[in-house]
Design an enzyme around this catalytic site. Sequence first.
Site, short mmCIF file in Angstrom:
data_model
loop_
_atom_site.label_atom_id
_atom_site.label_comp_id
_atom_site.label_asym_id
_atom_site.label_seq_id
_atom_site.Cartn_x
_atom_site.Cartn_y
_atom_site.Cartn_z
N LYS A 184 0.84 -1.19 0.00
CA LYS A 184 0.00 0.00 0.00
C LYS A 184 0.88 1.24 0.00
O LYS A 184 1.78 1.38 0.81
CB LYS A 184 -0.92 0.05 1.22
CG LYS A 184 -1.94 1.18 1.09
CD LYS A 184 -2.75 1.40 2.35
CE LYS A 184 -2.11 2.37 3.31
NZ LYS A 184 -1.97 3.74 2.78
N GLY A 237 6.43 3.59 9.29
CA GLY A 237 5.54 4.71 9.60
C GLY A 237 5.72 5.12 11.04
O GLY A 237 6.76 4.83 11.66
N SER A 238 4.71 5.74 11.59
CA SER A 238 4.84 6.27 12.95
C SER A 238 4.71 5.16 13.99
O SER A 238 4.15 4.09 13.71
CB SER A 238 3.76 7.32 13.19
OG SER A 238 2.49 6.70 13.11
N THR A 239 5.19 5.44 15.17
CA THR A 239 5.13 4.45 16.26
C THR A 239 3.66 4.18 16.63
O THR A 239 3.29 3.04 16.94
CB THR A 239 5.94 4.98 17.46
OG1 THR A 239 7.30 5.11 17.02
CG2 THR A 239 5.89 4.05 18.65
N GLY A 242 2.33 1.91 14.00
CA GLY A 242 3.02 0.62 14.16
C GLY A 242 2.40 -0.20 15.29
O GLY A 242 2.29 -1.43 15.19
N GLU A 260 9.47 -0.42 11.15
CA GLU A 260 10.44 0.69 11.06
C GLU A 260 9.68 1.95 11.45
O GLU A 260 8.89 2.47 10.66
CB GLU A 260 10.98 0.82 9.63
CG GLU A 260 11.64 -0.43 9.08
CD GLU A 260 12.94 -0.79 9.78
OE1 GLU A 260 13.42 -0.01 10.61
OE2 GLU A 260 13.44 -1.89 9.52
N CYS A 295 13.10 9.86 9.22
CA CYS A 295 12.89 9.14 10.49
C CYS A 295 14.09 9.28 11.41
O CYS A 295 13.95 9.35 12.62
CB CYS A 295 12.59 7.68 10.22
SG CYS A 295 13.85 6.88 9.23
N GLU A 394 7.92 13.24 18.53
CA GLU A 394 8.64 13.42 17.27
C GLU A 394 8.01 14.60 16.51
O GLU A 394 6.79 14.64 16.35
CB GLU A 394 8.49 12.13 16.45
CG GLU A 394 9.25 12.13 15.15
CD GLU A 394 8.97 10.86 14.31
OE1 GLU A 394 7.86 10.30 14.41
OE2 GLU A 394 9.87 10.46 13.56
P1 NAD Z 1 1.83 6.91 9.37
O1 NAD Z 1 2.08 5.95 10.46
O2 NAD Z 1 0.77 7.92 9.54
O3 NAD Z 1 1.48 6.14 8.02
C1 NAD Z 1 2.34 5.17 7.45
C2 NAD Z 1 1.53 4.27 6.56
O4 NAD Z 1 0.63 3.51 7.37
C3 NAD Z 1 0.65 5.00 5.54
O5 NAD Z 1 0.65 4.29 4.33
C4 NAD Z 1 -0.73 4.94 6.18
O6 NAD Z 1 -1.79 5.00 5.26
C5 NAD Z 1 -0.68 3.58 6.86
N1 NAD Z 1 -1.62 3.39 7.97
C6 NAD Z 1 -2.19 4.34 8.75
N2 NAD Z 1 -3.02 3.76 9.65
C7 NAD Z 1 -2.97 2.42 9.44
C8 NAD Z 1 -3.60 1.29 10.03
N3 NAD Z 1 -4.45 1.43 11.05
N4 NAD Z 1 -3.32 0.07 9.56
C9 NAD Z 1 -2.45 -0.09 8.55
N5 NAD Z 1 -1.82 0.94 7.92
C10 NAD Z 1 -2.07 2.18 8.37
O7 NAD Z 1 3.24 7.59 9.05
P2 NAD Z 1 3.55 8.73 8.00
O8 NAD Z 1 3.01 10.02 8.54
O9 NAD Z 1 3.16 8.28 6.64
O10 NAD Z 1 5.15 8.75 8.06
C11 NAD Z 1 5.85 9.41 9.05
C12 NAD Z 1 6.32 8.46 10.13
O11 NAD Z 1 7.06 7.40 9.56
C13 NAD Z 1 7.26 9.12 11.11
O12 NAD Z 1 6.94 8.72 12.41
C14 NAD Z 1 8.63 8.59 10.71
O13 NAD Z 1 9.58 8.60 11.74
C15 NAD Z 1 8.28 7.20 10.27
N6 NAD Z 1 9.32 6.66 9.38
C16 NAD Z 1 10.17 5.68 9.86
C17 NAD Z 1 11.19 5.19 9.05
C18 NAD Z 1 12.15 4.13 9.58
O14 NAD Z 1 12.87 3.53 8.78
N7 NAD Z 1 12.20 3.87 10.87
C19 NAD Z 1 11.34 5.66 7.75
C20 NAD Z 1 10.48 6.63 7.29
C21 NAD Z 1 9.46 7.12 8.11
#
Ligand code: NAD
Length: 492
Positions: A184, A237-239, A242, A260, A295, A394
Amino acid sequence: MSLSFNPDTVTIPSGHHIGGRFVELPGEKIAVLRPSDEQPMRPVTDGGKDAVEMAVAAAKSALAASGWARMNPRDRAKVLFRFAGKIEEKAEYLGRLEAMGSSRLVAGTVTGDAIRTAGVVRYFAEYCDKLEGIVTATKAETLSYTRREPYGICGAIVPWNFPMITAAWKFAPALAAGNAVVMKTSELTPHSLLALAECAAEAGLPGGLLNVLNGWGHTTGAAIVAHPDIGIVSFTGSTKTGTAVMTLAAQSGIKPVVLELGGKSPQIVTRNPGDMDAVATRVANAFMVNAGQVCTLASRLIVDRLVADELVDRVLERTKQIKAGPTWDEATTFAPVISARQFERIDQLVQETVKQGAEVLTGAARLEGPNQGNFYAPTVLANVSRANIGFTEEYFGPVMSVTTYDEIEEAIAEAQHPIYGLAASVHTQDLKLAMKVADSVEAGMVWVNQHGRDPEFTYAAGGWKGSGFGKDMGRAGIEEFTRQKAVWINYL
Ligand code: NAD
């Protein structure tokens, strides 16, 4: 040759990419805006459960018809090399699409992100025939060995900050290990990943092995995590998200996850860091790159009191030397924030940090200059206590706090974060101090005299604690997409 381009002339893909082709499905329309000027791009639709079902069915038939998991690994590698070649061939198009739809600057997307994405595919193609098991010690006339097998179908969910590269870190090792992928896109940056899926189809990857879906997280994302035929989910994505993904995966057949997640990474500068100009440039870049939407962003500078004033002055100078502008202008050096919502989130958090006692050294406001788009000024704050929300949360924007220390033990204690453990760095000419920090800091990645990943593929990235677990890239990155089987044979 100039890399600048007119964003209105770029072809934008449409639909989900399922079974090797673009498919339009009914669903809620999701508007997609260019972060540089808030102009609409082609909308996408929320795929939801139906799109996930269709993608899983396509993946199953593709695995069965192509024999992808069981074929000679060298033959899998050949297809993936062609895929990498196709990405390189279309690097200019992919780089433009990435630049117009995300915060990535065209100065880096064509020669950087697109070419690096091809490099990731090539790196894992080379791993196809290098996944090995072991023979374990057993009594006579028995043989026990382990082998690594693919899961079948892998789910992948990615964010918006480095759309193509983050996606490739997942689909490339998953495919190389013999899996199919249902991925996705982020609802904010869907188009470049659809174009990557098109490259895969054009390169001859059997249709259905790489499916790219659009949609919201709580619908399409959750449907991927919950699907019983998806064997593992790799999530970036975000903690907070996650946590939801891990909970749902546990409720959906104890499904393994790779997470991640977010970070609040420190960079320590000791009293003898070397050339102060070079250090100031590194420190400034480490919180301003991609407008702080990284991140591993160095959001906490911890500097020896003896050099603090000199360093901070030089960093503040550098915050004035940026050129904010549209992502499609090669001269732009400072990116917009991805959306108005994210801009508001950053600003609210900064204002709250100030209310809780922080001092503003620069920024903490909309960037003067570009009057469209979401440009947040590089922001440096002092007096951010450990109880301040600016320490615990963050920002995911161009914001850094500064703390001073006298003894290295204090710096190390300050570097440890109660929630996050993604990355840390130390800038020093003193090897002993460098090693002390590298050995003591609670983080999945540590850098000495730099902050941030190199474009190197072998470096396995991943966090500790609330920053997640599992690795992207390196040998560990492909092993995540395999499961170990132990075989025991009596040959009496
Ligand atoms: P987010 O958690 O809002 O979204 C990430 C993805 O998850 C998106 O595709 C979103 O549609 C999906 N998502 C949202 N709710 C969901 C659910 N309930 N079930 C399944 N999927 C769902 O994060 P974001 O705002 O897109 O990205 C920013 C975050 O990502 C920051 O916290 C950043 O630190 C983190 N990040 C981490 C790394 C790493 O390698 N550790 C790399 C890049 C970004």
